[in-house]
Every structure is written in structure tokens, then in C-alpha cells.
Design a protein around this motif. Structure first.
Motif, PDB file in Angstrom:
ATOM      1  N   SER A   3     -87.256  -0.994  75.018  1.00 15.29           N
ATOM      2  CA  SER A   3     -88.574  -1.378  75.537  1.00 15.29           C
ATOM      3  C   SER A   3     -89.687  -0.948  74.573  1.00 15.29           C
ATOM      4  CB  SER A   3     -88.805  -0.777  76.920  1.00 15.29           C
ATOM      5  OG  SER A   3     -88.741   0.637  76.878  1.00 15.29           O
ATOM      6  N   ASP A   4     -89.551   0.231  73.929  1.00 13.92           N
ATOM      7  CA  ASP A   4     -90.530   0.647  72.921  1.00 13.92           C
ATOM      8  C   ASP A   4     -90.620  -0.395  71.809  1.00 13.92           C
ATOM      9  OD1 ASP A   4     -91.054   3.101  74.162  1.00 13.92           O
ATOM     10  OD2 ASP A   4     -89.535   4.161  73.000  1.00 13.92           O
ATOM     11  N   TRP A   5     -89.457  -0.789  71.338  1.00 13.84           N
ATOM     12  CA  TRP A   5     -89.357  -1.738  70.217  1.00 13.84           C
ATOM     13  C   TRP A   5     -90.027  -3.059  70.574  1.00 13.84           C
ATOM     14  CZ3 TRP A   5     -87.003  -6.354  68.748  1.00 13.84           C
ATOM     15  CH2 TRP A   5     -86.760  -6.519  67.372  1.00 13.84           C
ATOM     16  N   THR A  56     -86.783   3.254  72.075  1.00 12.45           N
ATOM     17  CA  THR A  56     -85.936   2.564  73.045  1.00 12.45           C
ATOM     18  C   THR A  56     -86.111   1.061  72.846  1.00 12.45           C
ATOM     19  OG1 THR A  56     -87.642   2.444  74.744  1.00 12.45           O
ATOM     20  CG2 THR A  56     -86.298   4.452  74.679  1.00 12.45           C
ATOM     21  N   ASP A  85     -86.186   2.684  62.944  1.00 13.29           N
ATOM     22  CA  ASP A  85     -86.192   1.586  63.913  1.00 13.29           C
ATOM     23  C   ASP A  85     -87.265   0.542  63.586  1.00 13.29           C
ATOM     24  OD1 ASP A  85     -84.219   3.020  65.180  1.00 13.29           O
ATOM     25  OD2 ASP A  85     -85.555   3.910  66.671  1.00 13.29           O
TER      26      ASP A  85
END
Length: 540
Positions: free
Chosen positions: A185-187, A183, A322
Motif C-alpha cells: 500500500s505504501d508503494w 508495504t 523499493d
């Protein structure tokens, strides 16, 4: 209309399954009949344990589940060892088990057993085909369940009478697999953590990668001068020769690698989690002040120990997709950290100059073997102290080039070598086997001869169960019990099975023996080199 058994075979074909491993039984004759005219290759094995190991290895070698077929009762019991391997190694695998007729249940019929009671705790799912019209659907569900989330084994019970019933030839479509992904936010969290870190370390593992993702991951690590370590028996995803590869974590690890876990100020686990083996029995990196990012499609984090800073729910391929969008300035601290760890790994993994004389030893075996290996070679092995030489020295230059049992299962080396050779006939497949381990499934060399598999099997014969003796010497010094072996002529066995066999007792014999064995392998035959070694040899 077609029989349910034939519908099962057609559904496997539709899903791309091109090989099944089996020991036949009267309980699933209709499925065997369906395989007669199928494009699927039926590999007839000598023992259900060997068939299950081959299917499990197949699941590691491809992006589809490996498939085994065995009969009820004793056949299912023998195959259980492969299921445990697939469960602990997170390998996609489907085991089809023939069952007694539906009408004979609960009567203590011949070879009756309850598949759900036997397998429920060690499989992702256990299904029994009680309605013939659902045959294709059950196959689709089984293959989906084996691959979805954290991969693992699925068991499908096939009652003898149900699979003979007539059903519609219409097949159930394939069920797509969710792969997750980073996501926003993960990134951002991962990028921020990397920017803050001075000594970050990536750890890769699992069987759920593609070759392209492994190559992209390696390229990204190298471009950012970041180090990466391998989960136990997962070497090759980042190649042996990569400047970013700093060695394996787990049993038999280099001594310096144990300190790395607590020295790193950020660890990113991709395709695996910090479990028992990586953390040395749940001892290393247990402080919750440590920063750990866990990249796994399993939201339950099964097998995890220690701190979790952030979880990214993704399979390795989509995570790497990603990750490539994260471009960071290379820190001097990253470069020096990686160079220090890499230098230790190079020193550790450089094989010694082989001794020209004296009693045969595994150091000399590896010293002679490594220079003779092509870059695309593969290695398989099971469990035992003989595997430490493969861990330390064998060069793995790509994903799924090391096929082994991370549950420590003995008897895996020969079946997995047969499966790897069938899947990659263009490659040299080397198996490092122990004497005790070889005798558990060495009869699958007959399977190799029948289907043209041509691995090179090196049997280290020290006439004992060496790992157990090591534990005895530590805990009960001077009281060796239940570990000593009297072995046959393994080279003679190889010749009896139709392959090349040679016995080596002196270091000076190793070079010529390897050349002759490799010539036999290039000619299409499997080969066994029986190396008689002294007891108490150590790789570390």
C-alpha cells in the motif's frame, strides 16, 4: 575468566568498532587496560567535549555508532555537548562513563553524579552496569539502541569496582536492527501521488544512509528528472553536480528555496522530517491541504511539523531499494520544474572570481579554494556565519562528505575534521572554522599531530561572534555588547601544535598560501590558514 572491563572491549571488537575517542580517567582503568592489547585504536583527546564531538562525527562517517569514553563527574559534564549534538542530529553514538564504586553511592563521593538524572532526557537510553556478568550484554544493547529506529546517543555507566570483577569470556551476540520497508500500500500510494504531481520535490537528510543507497537514489531521481533538496547541513547525498540537486533547505538557504516549500504540490522527505529549521520556525508548509510523504523509521515522527499525508516506516536504504521498482513516465512539468530550480542553484553556488587584491575576504577564499579541491574532498564545520560560505560553495560529491553539527554547536569543526581525516586518510578534509569556534576545541590539533590526521583548517578571523552580532544589529541596532574578541596568532598556534601555519590578510596572498598548505597536507601534516577578514562580511 576475564574482567568485565575486558569483556566490554572484546564486545566492541565483535561489533566491528575499530576506534574509540577518550580522555582517560581512573574510574575506568580496567577498560583502558583491555584496550591495551585490543585491535581497537584508542585516540586520546585533549578535552571530553572534543572526544564526544569526534565520536559523534564518527557516527556520521560510518554505519556503526561512534564511541567515546570519559570519566565521572566533570568528564561526563564536558562530554554532554556531544550528546546533545547526537540527539538533535540523530547520530548513533555510545558514551561510556566511568562511575564511582557501587558501594560508594549516595554518599556524595568524589565526583559522584547520577547518570540517569543527567542524561535521561537527552539520550535514547541510559544504562548502568550494576552486574558484572551482564557487561557484554550491555554493550550489545547499547550499540543496538544507538542504531535502531531513529539513531541517537546512548550512555553506559561503568562503576569502577564492577568492571574489575571476573566474568565468563562468552560474548553476547549482536542484535539485528529492523530497517522497515515499503508495504504494497505504501508503494501504491507513493506511485499514485507522483503520477498526480506536477511539481514534486524530494528532500533528503539524516545520517542513516549507505553510499550505495545514495548513489541509487541519485540515479533514480536523474532518470525521472525529479528535483531534490538537502536538509540543512546534509549536502552530498545527492551530489553537488547532479542535475537533480537544487540546493539546501534551512538557515542561510538561498532566497528562492523558501518559496519552494509552498510551491511544491508534493514533497517526499527521506531520512528526515519537515522540522523547525526546514520550515523556517514552523512557518512554511503548515497548511494541511499540502501533500507530504514522510519516509522515516521513527513511527513517532519526532520533530515533525505541518501536514502528513502518508508515513512510510523505513530506513533510507530499504526505501530506496523499493523506490527503484517504481518506474514512471517523465512529465514535461517535472523537467521544467527541475530545470528552473537547478538553474537557480547553479547560479547561487558558483563561486565568484577571486579578487586579486584588497583585504582578504571569504568570497576570495572560496574562489581560490574550490578549483584546488579533488572531487572526493570532504568539509567539516560547526556553527557561525563563516559556515554560510561552505553551505553555498563547497562541492560535496557523495554521502557523508559534509560533516557538521545540525544543532548549531560551536567548537565542532576541528574535532570533526580530525575524526574525518582518521577515518578517510586518503581524502582531503577541509574545515571552515570561525575564530570563536576554533578557540573552543582547537587544542585537538594536538590530537591530530599525535595520530597523523592531516586536515586543512581555514580560520575566518573577524574578531567577533558574528552570528550573535547580526542578531544584535537587527534587534538592538548600534548597541553591540558581549560579542567582540581579541584573538591570538592562529598560524602560530598551528606551528606550536606541530603543523603548518600561515596568516593571510590580503586576497593576493590566498593562492600561494593555499598551495603551500595543501602541499603540507599531502606530506602528512595538518595545516591552518589564518584568514584575517573584515567584520560584517555576508555570504548571501
Amino acid at each position: 575468566m576475564i574482567s568485565a572491563g575486558h569483556a566490554i572491549v572484546r564486545s566492541l571488537e565483535q561489533h566491528g568498532i575499530d576506534r574509540v575517542y577518550t580522555v582517560p580517567g581512573e574510574s575506568f582503568l580496567d577498560v583502558l587496560d583491555g584496550l591495551h592489547d585490543s585491535s581497537i585504536q584508542t585516540v586520546v583527546c585533549r578535552h571530553e567535549g572534543g572526544a564526544a564531538y569526534m565520536a559523534e562525527a564518527e557516527g556520521k562517517l560510518t554505519d556503526l555508532p561512534g564511541v567515546a569514553m570519559v570519566t565521572r563527574g566533570p568528564g561526563a559534564a564536558n562530554a554532554h555537548v556531544g550528546l546533545h549534538t547526537a540527539w538533535q542530529d540523530s547520530t548513533a553514538m555510545v558514551l561510556f562513563v566511568g562511575l564511582i564504586p557501587f558501594e560508594h553511592r549516595e554518599k556524595e563521593a568524589f565526583q559522584e553524579f547520577d547518570p540517569k538524572a543527567w542524561f535521561q532526557t537527552g539520550a535514547k537510553r541510559v544504562m548502568v552496569l550494576d552486574h558484572a556478568e551482564r557487561a557484554s550484554e550491555v554493550v550489545a544493547e547499547a550499540l543496538f539502541s544507538a542504531r535502531s529506529g531513529r539513531p541517537g546517543p546512548v550512555v553506559v555507566g561503568l562503576p569502577e569496582d564492577i568492571i574489575q570483577q571476573q566474568v565468563s569470556p562468552e560474548l553476547h551476540p549482536q542484535i539485528p536492527i529492523a530497517t522497515g520497508g515499503m508495504t504494497v500500500s505504501d508503494w501504491k500510494e507513493l506511485k499514485g501521488a507522483l503520477l498526480e504531481a506536477e511539481k514534486p520535490l524530494f528532500v533528503f537528510g539524516g545520517n542513516d544512509w549507505s553510499r550505495q543507497a545514495a548513489e541509487d537514489f541519485t540515479g533514480w531521481l536523474e532518470a525521472h528528472e525529479l528535483p531534490a533538496a538537502a536538509e540543512w547541513r546534509c549536502e552530498g547525498t545527492v551530489p553537488f553536480s547532479s542535475p537533480s540537486y537544487i540546493g539546501p533547505l534551512g538557515y542561510g538557504r538561498p532566497k528562492h528555496s523558501g518559496r519552494i516549500l509552498d510551491e511544491a504540490d508534493l514533497m517526499v522527505f527521506v531520512g528526515t522530517v519537515p522540522g523547525d529549521v526546514i520550515t523556517g520556525g514552523f512557518t512554511a508548509r503548515q497548511d494541511w491541504d499540502k501533500r507530504n510523504f514522510l519516509v522515516t523509521i521513527d513511527p513517532g515522527l519526532r520533530g515533525r511539523s505541518g501536514p502528513v499525508t502518508h508515513q512510510i516506516v523505513a530506513k533510507p536504504d530499504v526505501f530506496v531499494r523499493d523506490l527503484l521498482r517504481i518506474d514512471l513516465p517523465v512529465k514535461d512539468s517535472w523537467s521544467s520544474w527541475r530545470e528552473r530550480l537547478r538553474a537557480k542553484q547553479v547560479e547561487f553556488s558558483t563561486p565568484p572570481e577571486p579578487a586579486a587584491s584588497g583585504k582578504a575576504g571569504m568570497d576570495a577564499v572560496m574562489g581560490h579554494l574550490i578549483p584546488r579541491l579533488p572531487e572526493d574532498c570532504m568539509v567539516t564545520f560547526g556553527a557561525g556565519e563563516h559556515t554560510n560560505w561552505a553551505h553555498r560553495y563547497f562541492p560535496t560529491h557523495g554521502y557523508a562528505r559534509m560533516i557538521s553539527a545540525r544543532n548549531g554547536s560551536m567548537g565542532y569543526s576541528v574535532p570533526s575534521a580530525v575524526a574525518a581525516s582518521l577515518r578517510h586518510p586518503e581524502r582531503l578534509v577541509v574545515s571552515i572554522a570561525g575564530d570563536g569556534e576554533f578557540l573552543m576545541n582547537g587544542q585537538e590539533l594536538a590530537t591530530a599531530a599525535q595520530y597523523g590526521a592531516n586536515p586543512l583548517i581555514i580560520v575566518a578571523d573577524n574578531r567577533e561572534y558574528g552570528t550573535i552580532r547580526t542578531h544584535q544589529e537587527r534587534d538592538y541596532p548600534g548597541r553591540i555588547s558581549g560579542t567582540q574578541l581579541k584573538n591570538p596568532d592562529f598560524a602560530g598556534l598551528a606551528r606550536a601544535y606541530g603543523g603548518h601555519g600561515a596568516c593571510v590578510e590580503e586576497n593576493g596572498e590566498l593562492g600561494p598560501a593555499l598551495d603551500e598548505a595543501l602541499e603540507a597536507v599531502r606530506g602528512g601534516s595538518f595545516a591552518v590558514i589564518h584568514v584575517v577578514v573584515s567584520q560584517r562580511q555576508k555570504a548571501y
